[in-house]
Write an enzyme that holds these catalytic residues in place. Sequence first.
Site, PDB file in Angstrom:
ATOM      1  N   GLU A   1      -5.601 -10.718  -2.076  1.00 43.20           N
ATOM      2  CA  GLU A   1      -6.410 -10.599  -0.849  1.00 43.20           C
ATOM      3  C   GLU A   1      -7.901 -10.574  -1.184  1.00 43.20           C
ATOM      4  O   GLU A   1      -8.671  -9.814  -0.596  1.00 43.20           O
ATOM      5  CB  GLU A   1      -6.022  -9.330  -0.076  1.00 43.20           C
ATOM      6  CG  GLU A   1      -4.555  -9.270   0.313  1.00 43.20           C
ATOM      7  CD  GLU A   1      -4.189  -8.027   1.115  1.00 43.20           C
ATOM      8  OE1 GLU A   1      -5.104  -7.398   1.697  1.00 43.20           O
ATOM      9  OE2 GLU A   1      -2.991  -7.680   1.166  1.00 43.20           O
TER      10      GLU A   1
ATOM     11  N   HIS B   1     -10.001  -6.279  -2.716  1.00 42.53           N
ATOM     12  CA  HIS B   1     -11.099  -6.178  -1.747  1.00 42.53           C
ATOM     13  C   HIS B   1     -12.241  -5.468  -2.482  1.00 42.53           C
ATOM     14  O   HIS B   1     -12.277  -4.239  -2.549  1.00 42.53           O
ATOM     15  CB  HIS B   1     -10.654  -5.398  -0.510  1.00 42.53           C
ATOM     16  CG  HIS B   1      -9.592  -6.087   0.283  1.00 42.53           C
ATOM     17  ND1 HIS B   1      -9.804  -7.298   0.906  1.00 42.53           N
ATOM     18  CD2 HIS B   1      -8.298  -5.749   0.541  1.00 42.53           C
ATOM     19  CE1 HIS B   1      -8.697  -7.675   1.528  1.00 42.53           C
ATOM     20  NE2 HIS B   1      -7.771  -6.760   1.321  1.00 42.53           N
TER      21      HIS B   1
ATOM     22  N   GLU C   1       0.818  -1.218   0.000  1.00 39.94           N
ATOM     23  CA  GLU C   1       0.000   0.000   0.000  1.00 39.94           C
ATOM     24  C   GLU C   1       0.852   1.269   0.000  1.00 39.94           C
ATOM     25  O   GLU C   1       0.721   2.133   0.868  1.00 39.94           O
ATOM     26  CB  GLU C   1      -0.990  -0.022   1.166  1.00 39.94           C
ATOM     27  CG  GLU C   1      -1.936  -1.214   1.085  1.00 39.94           C
ATOM     28  CD  GLU C   1      -2.926  -1.298   2.235  1.00 39.94           C
ATOM     29  OE1 GLU C   1      -2.941  -0.383   3.084  1.00 39.94           O
ATOM     30  OE2 GLU C   1      -3.678  -2.287   2.285  1.00 39.94           O
TER      31      GLU C   1
ATOM     32  N   ASN D   1       2.420  -4.661  -3.434  1.00 40.56           N
ATOM     33  CA  ASN D   1       1.025  -5.059  -3.261  1.00 40.56           C
ATOM     34  C   ASN D   1       0.189  -3.827  -2.935  1.00 40.56           C
ATOM     35  O   ASN D   1       0.609  -2.978  -2.152  1.00 40.56           O
ATOM     36  CB  ASN D   1       0.953  -6.072  -2.104  1.00 40.56           C
ATOM     37  CG  ASN D   1      -0.398  -6.719  -1.941  1.00 40.56           C
ATOM     38  OD1 ASN D   1      -0.957  -7.247  -2.894  1.00 40.56           O
ATOM     39  ND2 ASN D   1      -0.921  -6.716  -0.723  1.00 40.56           N
TER      40      ASN D   1
ATOM     41  N   ASP E   1     -11.692 -10.656  -1.523  1.00 47.45           N
ATOM     42  CA  ASP E   1     -13.009 -10.875  -0.930  1.00 47.45           C
ATOM     43  C   ASP E   1     -13.967  -9.924  -1.632  1.00 47.45           C
ATOM     44  O   ASP E   1     -13.560  -8.908  -2.188  1.00 47.45           O
ATOM     45  CB  ASP E   1     -13.037 -10.706   0.596  1.00 47.45           C
ATOM     46  CG  ASP E   1     -12.385  -9.434   1.102  1.00 47.45           C
ATOM     47  OD1 ASP E   1     -12.481  -8.392   0.414  1.00 47.45           O
ATOM     48  OD2 ASP E   1     -11.783  -9.456   2.187  1.00 47.45           O
TER      49      ASP E   1
END
Length: 484
Positions: free
Chosen positions: A274, A246, A168, A210, A276
Amino acid sequence: MPRTTPAPGHPARGARTALRTTRRRAATLVVGATVVLPAQAATTLKEAADGAGRDFGFALDPNRLSEAQYKAIADSEFNLVVAENAMKWDATEPSQNSFSFGAGDRVASYAADTGKELYGHTLVWHSQLPDWAKNLNGSAFESAMVNHVTKVADHFEGKVASWDVVNEAFADGDGPPQDSAFQQKLGNGYIETAFRAARAADPTAKLCINDYNVEGINAKSNSLYDLVKDFKARGVPLDCVGFQSHLIVGQVPGDFRQNLQRFADLGVDVRITELDIRMRTPSDATKLATQAADYKKVVQACMQVTRCQGVTVWGITDKYSWVPDVFPGEGAALVWDASYAKKPAYAAVMEAFGASPTPTPTTPTPTPTTPTPTPTSGPAGCQVLWGVNQWNTGFTANVTVKNTSSAPVDGWTLTFSFPSGQQVTQAWSSTVTQSGSAVTVRNAPWNGSIPAGGTAQFGFNGSHTGTNAAPTAFSLNGTPCTVG
Protein backbone atom coordinates in the site's frame (compact mmCIF):
# COMPACT_ATOMS: atom_id res chain seq x y z
CA MET A 1 -16.41 -24.31 -0.18
CA PRO A 2 -13.90 -25.81 -2.66
CA ARG A 3 -15.27 -26.92 -5.98
CA THR A 4 -14.38 -30.18 -7.71
CA THR A 5 -15.02 -28.55 -11.10
CA PRO A 6 -14.64 -24.90 -11.99
CA ALA A 7 -17.76 -22.77 -12.06
CA PRO A 8 -18.60 -20.90 -15.26
CA GLY A 9 -16.06 -18.15 -15.83
CA HIS A 10 -13.50 -19.75 -13.49
CA PRO A 11 -10.40 -21.35 -15.04
CA ALA A 12 -9.38 -24.69 -13.62
CA ARG A 13 -7.09 -24.32 -10.60
CA GLY A 14 -4.06 -25.64 -12.42
CA ALA A 15 -4.67 -23.24 -15.29
CA ARG A 16 -4.98 -20.31 -12.89
CA THR A 17 -1.67 -21.22 -11.21
CA ALA A 18 0.07 -21.40 -14.57
CA LEU A 19 -1.31 -18.02 -15.60
CA ARG A 20 -0.27 -16.47 -12.30
CA THR A 21 3.38 -17.42 -12.74
CA THR A 22 3.67 -16.58 -16.44
CA ARG A 23 5.26 -13.16 -15.95
CA ARG A 24 8.09 -14.29 -13.68
CA ARG A 25 8.78 -17.44 -15.67
CA ALA A 26 8.79 -15.47 -18.89
CA ALA A 27 11.25 -12.96 -17.47
CA THR A 28 13.57 -15.77 -16.39
CA LEU A 29 13.33 -17.76 -19.62
CA VAL A 30 13.78 -14.78 -21.90
CA VAL A 31 16.85 -13.66 -20.02
CA GLY A 32 18.20 -17.20 -20.25
CA ALA A 33 17.68 -17.14 -24.01
CA THR A 34 19.47 -13.77 -24.22
CA VAL A 35 16.74 -12.21 -26.31
CA VAL A 36 15.33 -9.87 -23.68
CA LEU A 37 14.90 -6.27 -24.74
CA PRO A 38 17.39 -4.01 -22.96
CA ALA A 39 16.06 -2.42 -19.78
CA GLN A 40 16.49 0.97 -21.39
CA ALA A 41 13.62 0.12 -23.77
CA ALA A 42 11.02 0.32 -20.98
CA THR A 43 8.63 3.21 -21.55
CA THR A 44 6.20 2.51 -18.69
CA LEU A 45 6.50 1.32 -15.12
CA LYS A 46 4.61 -1.81 -16.14
CA GLU A 47 7.27 -2.62 -18.71
CA ALA A 48 10.01 -1.91 -16.19
CA ALA A 49 8.37 -4.15 -13.58
CA ASP A 50 7.76 -6.91 -16.13
CA GLY A 51 11.42 -6.75 -17.11
CA ALA A 52 12.42 -7.04 -13.46
CA GLY A 53 10.07 -9.98 -12.87
CA ARG A 54 8.09 -8.05 -10.26
CA ASP A 55 4.56 -6.79 -9.77
CA PHE A 56 3.81 -3.09 -9.91
CA GLY A 57 0.25 -2.59 -8.77
CA PHE A 58 -2.26 0.04 -7.74
CA ALA A 59 -5.40 0.33 -5.63
CA LEU A 60 -8.45 0.77 -7.85
CA ASP A 61 -11.77 2.45 -7.30
CA PRO A 62 -13.72 1.16 -10.33
CA ASN A 63 -15.93 4.27 -10.36
CA ARG A 64 -12.93 6.31 -11.51
CA LEU A 65 -12.36 4.30 -14.68
CA SER A 66 -14.77 6.65 -16.44
CA GLU A 67 -12.15 9.40 -16.08
CA ALA A 68 -9.97 9.22 -19.19
CA GLN A 69 -6.64 10.24 -17.63
CA TYR A 70 -7.13 7.89 -14.69
CA LYS A 71 -7.95 4.95 -16.94
CA ALA A 72 -5.09 5.64 -19.35
CA ILE A 73 -2.55 5.44 -16.55
CA ALA A 74 -4.27 2.46 -14.94
CA ASP A 75 -4.26 0.57 -18.23
CA SER A 76 -0.64 1.22 -19.19
CA GLU A 77 1.47 1.59 -16.05
CA PHE A 78 0.57 -1.44 -13.90
CA ASN A 79 0.55 -5.23 -14.11
CA LEU A 80 -1.40 -5.82 -10.86
CA VAL A 81 -4.58 -4.34 -9.43
CA VAL A 82 -6.11 -4.46 -5.95
CA ALA A 83 -9.58 -3.26 -4.98
CA GLU A 84 -9.27 -0.21 -2.77
CA ASN A 85 -12.59 -0.86 -0.99
CA ALA A 86 -14.75 -3.07 -3.21
CA MET A 87 -13.78 -6.41 -1.62
CA LYS A 88 -13.90 -5.37 2.04
CA TRP A 89 -16.51 -6.79 4.41
CA ASP A 90 -18.88 -3.81 4.37
CA ALA A 91 -18.92 -3.83 0.57
CA THR A 92 -19.33 -7.58 0.07
CA GLU A 93 -21.63 -8.57 2.97
CA PRO A 94 -23.51 -5.46 4.11
CA SER A 95 -26.12 -7.58 5.89
CA GLN A 96 -25.67 -11.06 7.28
CA ASN A 97 -25.37 -13.75 4.60
CA SER A 98 -26.54 -11.29 1.94
CA PHE A 99 -23.61 -10.83 -0.41
CA SER A 100 -23.02 -8.03 -2.88
CA PHE A 101 -20.19 -8.54 -5.36
CA GLY A 102 -21.01 -5.92 -7.98
CA ALA A 103 -18.10 -3.54 -7.31
CA GLY A 104 -15.66 -6.38 -6.66
CA ASP A 105 -16.67 -8.08 -9.89
CA ARG A 106 -15.98 -4.85 -11.78
CA VAL A 107 -12.44 -4.84 -10.40
CA ALA A 108 -12.01 -8.51 -11.28
CA SER A 109 -13.32 -7.93 -14.81
CA TYR A 110 -11.01 -4.96 -15.25
CA ALA A 111 -8.03 -7.10 -14.20
CA ALA A 112 -9.00 -9.84 -16.65
CA ASP A 113 -9.70 -7.43 -19.52
CA THR A 114 -6.34 -5.67 -19.12
CA GLY A 115 -4.22 -8.72 -18.34
CA LYS A 116 -3.37 -7.70 -14.79
CA GLU A 117 -2.91 -9.93 -11.78
CA LEU A 118 -5.73 -9.49 -9.23
CA TYR A 119 -4.87 -9.10 -5.56
CA GLY A 120 -7.69 -9.51 -3.02
CA HIS A 121 -8.07 -7.05 -0.14
CA THR A 122 -9.25 -7.92 2.50
CA LEU A 123 -11.21 -10.79 4.09
CA VAL A 124 -10.87 -9.99 7.81
CA TRP A 125 -10.32 -6.45 9.09
CA HIS A 126 -11.75 -4.74 12.14
CA SER A 127 -12.28 -1.50 10.24
CA GLN A 128 -15.17 -1.29 7.77
CA LEU A 129 -16.81 -4.15 9.65
CA PRO A 130 -20.63 -3.86 9.42
CA ASP A 131 -22.57 -3.19 12.60
CA TRP A 132 -24.46 -6.46 12.28
CA ALA A 133 -21.19 -8.36 12.62
CA LYS A 134 -19.97 -6.23 15.52
CA ASN A 135 -23.16 -7.08 17.41
CA LEU A 136 -22.52 -10.83 17.28
CA ASN A 137 -20.67 -12.68 20.02
CA GLY A 138 -18.90 -15.96 20.67
CA SER A 139 -19.58 -18.84 18.33
CA ALA A 140 -22.06 -16.80 16.28
CA PHE A 141 -19.36 -14.22 15.52
CA GLU A 142 -16.80 -16.89 14.64
CA SER A 143 -19.31 -18.67 12.38
CA ALA A 144 -20.09 -15.38 10.64
CA MET A 145 -16.37 -14.74 10.08
CA VAL A 146 -15.77 -18.21 8.65
CA ASN A 147 -18.85 -17.90 6.45
CA HIS A 148 -17.71 -14.51 5.17
CA VAL A 149 -14.19 -15.71 4.38
CA THR A 150 -15.54 -18.83 2.69
CA LYS A 151 -18.17 -17.13 0.55
CA VAL A 152 -15.97 -14.25 -0.61
CA ALA A 153 -12.88 -16.35 -1.33
CA ASP A 154 -15.05 -18.92 -3.10
CA HIS A 155 -16.74 -16.26 -5.23
CA PHE A 156 -13.41 -14.92 -6.51
CA GLU A 157 -11.71 -18.31 -6.81
CA GLY A 158 -9.82 -18.51 -10.06
CA LYS A 159 -9.64 -14.73 -10.32
CA VAL A 160 -7.78 -13.56 -7.21
CA ALA A 161 -4.14 -14.68 -7.18
CA SER A 162 -3.44 -13.64 -3.57
CA TRP A 163 -5.56 -12.52 -0.62
CA ASP A 164 -4.92 -10.25 2.32
CA VAL A 165 -6.67 -12.68 4.64
CA VAL A 166 -6.15 -10.71 7.85
CA ASN A 167 -5.35 -7.00 7.86
CA GLU A 168 -3.80 -4.99 10.71
CA ALA A 169 -3.87 -7.65 13.42
CA PHE A 170 -1.30 -5.89 15.61
CA ALA A 171 -1.37 -2.58 17.47
CA ASP A 172 1.36 0.04 17.48
CA GLY A 173 3.88 0.52 20.24
CA ASP A 174 5.07 -2.78 21.66
CA GLY A 175 3.10 -4.74 19.07
CA PRO A 176 0.29 -6.31 21.10
CA PRO A 177 -2.74 -7.77 19.32
CA GLN A 178 -5.03 -5.09 17.93
CA ASP A 179 -7.88 -4.46 20.39
CA SER A 180 -10.43 -5.27 17.69
CA ALA A 181 -13.82 -6.93 17.70
CA PHE A 182 -12.14 -10.12 16.49
CA GLN A 183 -9.54 -10.08 19.27
CA GLN A 184 -12.08 -9.17 21.96
CA LYS A 185 -14.63 -11.80 20.97
CA LEU A 186 -12.45 -14.64 19.63
CA GLY A 187 -8.98 -14.16 21.11
CA ASN A 188 -5.68 -14.90 19.37
CA GLY A 189 -7.06 -17.91 17.52
CA TYR A 190 -9.17 -15.94 15.05
CA ILE A 191 -6.20 -15.34 12.73
CA GLU A 192 -5.47 -19.04 12.31
CA THR A 193 -9.18 -19.79 11.89
CA ALA A 194 -9.44 -17.22 9.10
CA PHE A 195 -6.41 -18.57 7.25
CA ARG A 196 -7.63 -22.16 7.42
CA ALA A 197 -11.05 -21.10 6.15
CA ALA A 198 -9.47 -19.20 3.26
CA ARG A 199 -7.34 -22.19 2.27
CA ALA A 200 -10.38 -24.45 2.33
CA ALA A 201 -12.32 -22.05 0.12
CA ASP A 202 -9.52 -21.47 -2.41
CA PRO A 203 -6.67 -23.98 -2.14
CA THR A 204 -4.42 -22.29 -4.71
CA ALA A 205 -4.63 -18.59 -3.88
CA LYS A 206 -1.69 -17.28 -1.90
CA LEU A 207 -2.74 -16.23 1.58
CA CYS A 208 -1.17 -13.14 3.15
CA ILE A 209 -1.20 -11.22 6.39
CA ASN A 210 -0.88 -7.46 5.95
CA ASP A 211 0.04 -4.65 8.36
CA TYR A 212 1.40 -1.11 8.70
CA ASN A 213 4.32 0.31 10.72
CA VAL A 214 6.13 -3.01 10.29
CA GLU A 215 8.52 -1.90 7.54
CA GLY A 216 11.50 -1.62 9.88
CA ILE A 217 12.66 -3.99 12.58
CA ASN A 218 10.72 -2.86 15.65
CA ALA A 219 8.48 -4.22 18.38
CA LYS A 220 5.45 -4.42 16.12
CA SER A 221 7.25 -6.17 13.25
CA ASN A 222 8.77 -8.55 15.81
CA SER A 223 5.25 -9.54 16.92
CA LEU A 224 4.28 -10.15 13.31
CA TYR A 225 7.49 -12.11 12.73
CA ASP A 226 6.80 -14.34 15.73
CA LEU A 227 3.30 -15.10 14.45
CA VAL A 228 4.55 -15.98 10.96
CA LYS A 229 7.30 -18.15 12.41
CA ASP A 230 4.78 -19.98 14.59
CA PHE A 231 2.34 -20.49 11.70
CA LYS A 232 5.04 -21.89 9.43
CA ALA A 233 6.26 -24.24 12.16
CA ARG A 234 2.74 -25.58 12.76
CA GLY A 235 1.67 -25.81 9.14
CA VAL A 236 -0.91 -23.03 9.26
CA PRO A 237 -1.52 -22.02 5.62
CA LEU A 238 0.22 -18.64 5.38
CA ASP A 239 2.12 -17.88 2.17
CA CYS A 240 3.04 -14.21 2.23
CA VAL A 241 3.42 -11.07 4.31
CA GLY A 242 2.36 -7.61 3.16
CA PHE A 243 4.14 -4.48 4.33
CA GLN A 244 1.72 -1.59 3.78
CA SER A 245 4.39 1.14 3.70
CA HIS A 246 2.34 4.27 4.32
CA LEU A 247 5.52 6.27 4.82
CA ILE A 248 6.65 9.84 5.45
CA VAL A 249 9.16 11.70 3.31
CA GLY A 250 12.66 11.24 4.68
CA GLN A 251 11.68 8.38 6.99
CA VAL A 252 12.14 5.14 5.04
CA PRO A 253 13.53 2.68 7.62
CA GLY A 254 17.20 2.00 7.05
CA ASP A 255 16.68 -1.70 7.79
CA PHE A 256 13.73 -2.18 5.42
CA ARG A 257 15.58 -4.68 3.21
CA GLN A 258 16.90 -6.63 6.20
CA ASN A 259 13.39 -6.81 7.60
CA LEU A 260 11.94 -8.10 4.33
CA GLN A 261 14.72 -10.66 4.14
CA ARG A 262 14.20 -12.04 7.64
CA PHE A 263 10.54 -12.70 6.85
CA ALA A 264 11.47 -14.27 3.51
CA ASP A 265 13.90 -16.52 5.37
CA LEU A 266 10.90 -18.02 7.19
CA GLY A 267 9.73 -19.42 3.85
CA VAL A 268 7.12 -16.85 2.85
CA ASP A 269 6.84 -14.37 0.02
CA VAL A 270 6.92 -10.69 0.92
CA ARG A 271 5.47 -7.71 -0.88
CA ILE A 272 4.97 -3.98 -0.44
CA THR A 273 1.22 -3.58 -0.55
CA GLU A 274 0.00 0.00 0.00
CA LEU A 275 2.92 2.31 -0.71
CA ASP A 276 2.57 6.07 -0.49
CA ILE A 277 5.05 8.60 0.89
CA ARG A 278 3.43 11.72 2.26
CA MET A 279 4.83 15.17 3.00
CA ARG A 280 3.70 18.43 4.48
CA THR A 281 1.96 20.38 1.77
CA PRO A 282 2.41 22.31 -0.38
CA SER A 283 5.13 20.30 -2.08
CA ASP A 284 8.28 21.88 -3.44
CA ALA A 285 11.26 20.73 -5.48
CA THR A 286 13.27 19.69 -2.43
CA LYS A 287 10.46 17.62 -0.93
CA LEU A 288 9.69 15.98 -4.26
CA ALA A 289 13.36 15.08 -4.75
CA THR A 290 13.48 13.50 -1.30
CA GLN A 291 10.25 11.67 -2.02
CA ALA A 292 11.69 10.32 -5.27
CA ALA A 293 14.77 9.06 -3.43
CA ASP A 294 12.49 7.41 -0.87
CA TYR A 295 10.40 5.66 -3.54
CA LYS A 296 13.62 4.40 -5.06
CA LYS A 297 14.82 3.07 -1.69
CA VAL A 298 11.58 1.15 -1.17
CA VAL A 299 11.57 -0.46 -4.62
CA GLN A 300 15.27 -1.26 -4.33
CA ALA A 301 14.64 -2.96 -0.99
CA CYS A 302 12.13 -5.21 -2.74
CA MET A 303 14.45 -5.83 -5.69
CA GLN A 304 17.20 -6.97 -3.32
CA VAL A 305 15.05 -9.72 -1.77
CA THR A 306 14.42 -12.67 -4.06
CA ARG A 307 11.06 -13.51 -2.51
CA CYS A 308 9.73 -9.95 -2.73
CA GLN A 309 6.92 -10.21 -5.26
CA GLY A 310 6.55 -6.52 -6.02
CA VAL A 311 5.27 -3.12 -5.02
CA THR A 312 1.72 -1.77 -5.00
CA VAL A 313 0.98 1.95 -4.63
CA TRP A 314 -2.19 2.97 -2.80
CA GLY A 315 -3.70 4.89 -5.67
CA ILE A 316 -2.63 6.63 -8.86
CA THR A 317 -3.02 10.35 -8.33
CA ASP A 318 -2.77 12.78 -5.43
CA LYS A 319 -6.21 13.97 -6.54
CA TYR A 320 -7.83 10.94 -4.91
CA SER A 321 -5.33 10.07 -2.17
CA TRP A 322 -6.71 9.18 1.26
CA VAL A 323 -3.87 11.02 3.01
CA PRO A 324 -5.17 14.63 3.29
CA ASP A 325 -8.44 13.48 4.84
CA VAL A 326 -6.63 11.56 7.58
CA PHE A 327 -3.52 13.73 8.00
CA PRO A 328 -4.56 17.39 7.61
CA GLY A 329 -1.77 19.48 6.13
CA GLU A 330 -0.10 16.45 4.56
CA GLY A 331 -0.41 14.79 1.18
CA ALA A 332 1.26 14.73 -2.26
CA ALA A 333 2.02 11.09 -1.47
CA LEU A 334 1.67 9.34 -4.83
CA VAL A 335 3.60 9.05 -8.10
CA TRP A 336 1.27 11.27 -10.15
CA ASP A 337 0.15 14.69 -8.94
CA ALA A 338 -3.44 15.94 -8.80
CA SER A 339 -3.25 16.92 -12.48
CA TYR A 340 -1.92 13.48 -13.49
CA ALA A 341 1.59 14.81 -14.16
CA LYS A 342 4.44 12.43 -13.40
CA LYS A 343 6.40 13.45 -10.32
CA PRO A 344 10.14 12.79 -9.85
CA ALA A 345 9.16 9.56 -8.09
CA TYR A 346 8.14 8.11 -11.47
CA ALA A 347 11.69 8.14 -12.83
CA ALA A 348 13.00 6.93 -9.48
CA VAL A 349 10.75 3.86 -9.53
CA MET A 350 11.71 3.19 -13.15
CA GLU A 351 15.39 3.27 -12.24
CA ALA A 352 14.88 1.07 -9.19
CA PHE A 353 13.32 -1.58 -11.41
CA GLY A 354 16.49 -1.41 -13.49
CA ALA A 355 15.24 0.68 -16.40
CA SER A 356 15.79 4.24 -17.59
CA PRO A 357 12.79 6.49 -18.15
CA THR A 358 12.12 7.88 -21.59
CA PRO A 359 12.27 11.68 -21.32
CA THR A 360 8.98 13.37 -22.12
CA PRO A 361 8.56 17.08 -22.80
CA THR A 362 6.77 18.88 -20.02
CA THR A 363 5.26 22.29 -19.68
CA PRO A 364 6.66 24.10 -16.66
CA THR A 365 4.21 24.56 -13.84
CA PRO A 366 3.25 28.24 -13.60
CA THR A 367 4.79 30.06 -10.69
CA PRO A 368 2.15 30.50 -7.97
CA THR A 369 1.14 34.06 -7.21
CA THR A 370 1.32 33.35 -3.50
CA PRO A 371 4.82 32.42 -2.27
CA THR A 372 5.31 28.89 -0.95
CA PRO A 373 5.34 29.02 2.86
CA THR A 374 8.82 28.71 4.32
CA PRO A 375 9.32 25.83 6.80
CA THR A 376 9.61 26.77 10.44
CA SER A 377 13.07 28.24 10.83
CA GLY A 378 15.76 27.96 13.46
CA PRO A 379 19.53 28.06 13.70
CA ALA A 380 21.35 25.42 11.69
CA GLY A 381 21.65 22.61 14.19
CA CYS A 382 18.62 20.34 14.24
CA GLN A 383 15.57 19.30 12.26
CA VAL A 384 12.48 17.45 13.43
CA LEU A 385 10.34 15.22 11.21
CA TRP A 386 6.95 14.51 12.77
CA GLY A 387 4.78 11.66 11.49
CA VAL A 388 1.42 10.58 12.89
CA ASN A 389 -1.06 7.76 12.40
CA GLN A 390 -4.33 8.65 14.13
CA TRP A 391 -7.81 7.29 14.76
CA ASN A 392 -10.90 8.44 16.68
CA THR A 393 -9.34 9.72 19.93
CA GLY A 394 -5.89 8.14 19.72
CA PHE A 395 -2.69 8.47 17.72
CA THR A 396 0.84 7.16 17.29
CA ALA A 397 3.64 9.66 16.67
CA ASN A 398 6.92 8.66 15.03
CA VAL A 399 9.57 11.36 15.42
CA THR A 400 12.98 11.71 13.79
CA VAL A 401 15.49 14.20 15.18
CA LYS A 402 18.31 15.08 12.77
CA ASN A 403 21.56 16.72 13.82
CA THR A 404 22.19 19.25 11.04
CA SER A 405 25.20 20.82 12.75
CA SER A 406 28.86 19.95 12.14
CA ALA A 407 29.39 18.61 15.66
CA PRO A 408 28.05 15.43 17.29
CA VAL A 409 25.37 15.59 19.98
CA ASP A 410 26.10 13.55 23.10
CA GLY A 411 22.91 13.26 25.10
CA TRP A 412 19.79 15.09 24.00
CA THR A 413 16.55 16.55 25.28
CA LEU A 414 13.78 17.57 22.88
CA THR A 415 11.05 19.93 24.06
CA PHE A 416 7.78 20.97 22.44
CA SER A 417 4.19 21.81 23.31
CA PHE A 418 0.99 20.23 22.11
CA PRO A 419 -1.42 22.81 20.63
CA SER A 420 -4.62 20.82 21.14
CA GLY A 421 -4.51 19.28 24.59
CA GLN A 422 -3.04 15.93 23.53
CA GLN A 423 -1.68 13.56 26.18
CA VAL A 424 1.20 11.08 25.87
CA THR A 425 0.17 7.63 27.11
CA GLN A 426 3.14 5.41 26.21
CA ALA A 427 6.59 6.03 24.71
CA TRP A 428 9.47 3.97 23.32
CA SER A 429 13.14 4.64 22.52
CA SER A 430 12.92 7.64 24.88
CA THR A 431 11.78 8.90 28.28
CA VAL A 432 8.84 11.29 28.00
CA THR A 433 7.42 13.59 30.67
CA GLN A 434 4.52 16.00 30.26
CA SER A 435 3.33 18.99 32.24
CA GLY A 436 0.16 20.48 30.81
CA SER A 437 0.83 20.96 27.12
CA ALA A 438 4.63 21.01 27.54
CA VAL A 439 6.42 17.78 26.62
CA THR A 440 10.03 16.87 27.38
CA VAL A 441 11.65 13.92 25.61
CA ARG A 442 15.02 12.55 26.74
CA ASN A 443 17.12 10.00 24.91
CA ALA A 444 17.15 6.33 25.77
CA PRO A 445 20.50 4.83 26.87
CA TRP A 446 21.20 3.52 23.37
CA ASN A 447 20.35 6.52 21.18
CA GLY A 448 21.85 9.46 23.06
CA SER A 449 24.65 10.08 20.55
CA ILE A 450 23.70 11.72 17.26
CA PRO A 451 26.64 12.21 14.88
CA ALA A 452 26.80 15.24 12.60
CA GLY A 453 24.24 14.59 9.89
CA GLY A 454 22.83 11.63 11.82
CA THR A 455 19.40 10.99 13.29
CA ALA A 456 17.71 9.60 16.37
CA GLN A 457 14.18 8.21 16.32
CA PHE A 458 11.56 7.68 18.99
CA GLY A 459 7.81 7.32 19.18
CA PHE A 460 4.84 7.38 21.48
CA ASN A 461 1.14 6.71 21.68
CA GLY A 462 -1.19 9.50 22.72
CA SER A 463 -4.79 10.54 23.12
CA HIS A 464 -6.70 13.52 21.76
CA THR A 465 -10.25 14.82 21.97
CA GLY A 466 -10.94 15.10 18.26
CA THR A 467 -8.33 17.68 17.25
CA ASN A 468 -4.76 16.46 16.79
CA ALA A 469 -2.77 19.37 15.39
CA ALA A 470 0.98 18.82 15.17
CA PRO A 471 3.40 20.82 17.31
CA THR A 472 4.92 23.71 15.40
CA ALA A 473 8.10 24.38 17.39
CA PHE A 474 10.78 22.08 18.82
CA SER A 475 14.04 22.70 20.66
CA LEU A 476 16.94 20.27 21.00
CA ASN A 477 19.11 20.93 24.06
CA GLY A 478 17.70 24.45 24.06
CA THR A 479 18.36 25.16 20.36
CA PRO A 480 15.29 25.77 18.16
CA CYS A 481 14.95 23.21 15.35
CA THR A 482 13.55 23.48 11.88
CA VAL A 483 10.42 21.47 11.16
CA GLY A 484 10.37 19.64 7.84
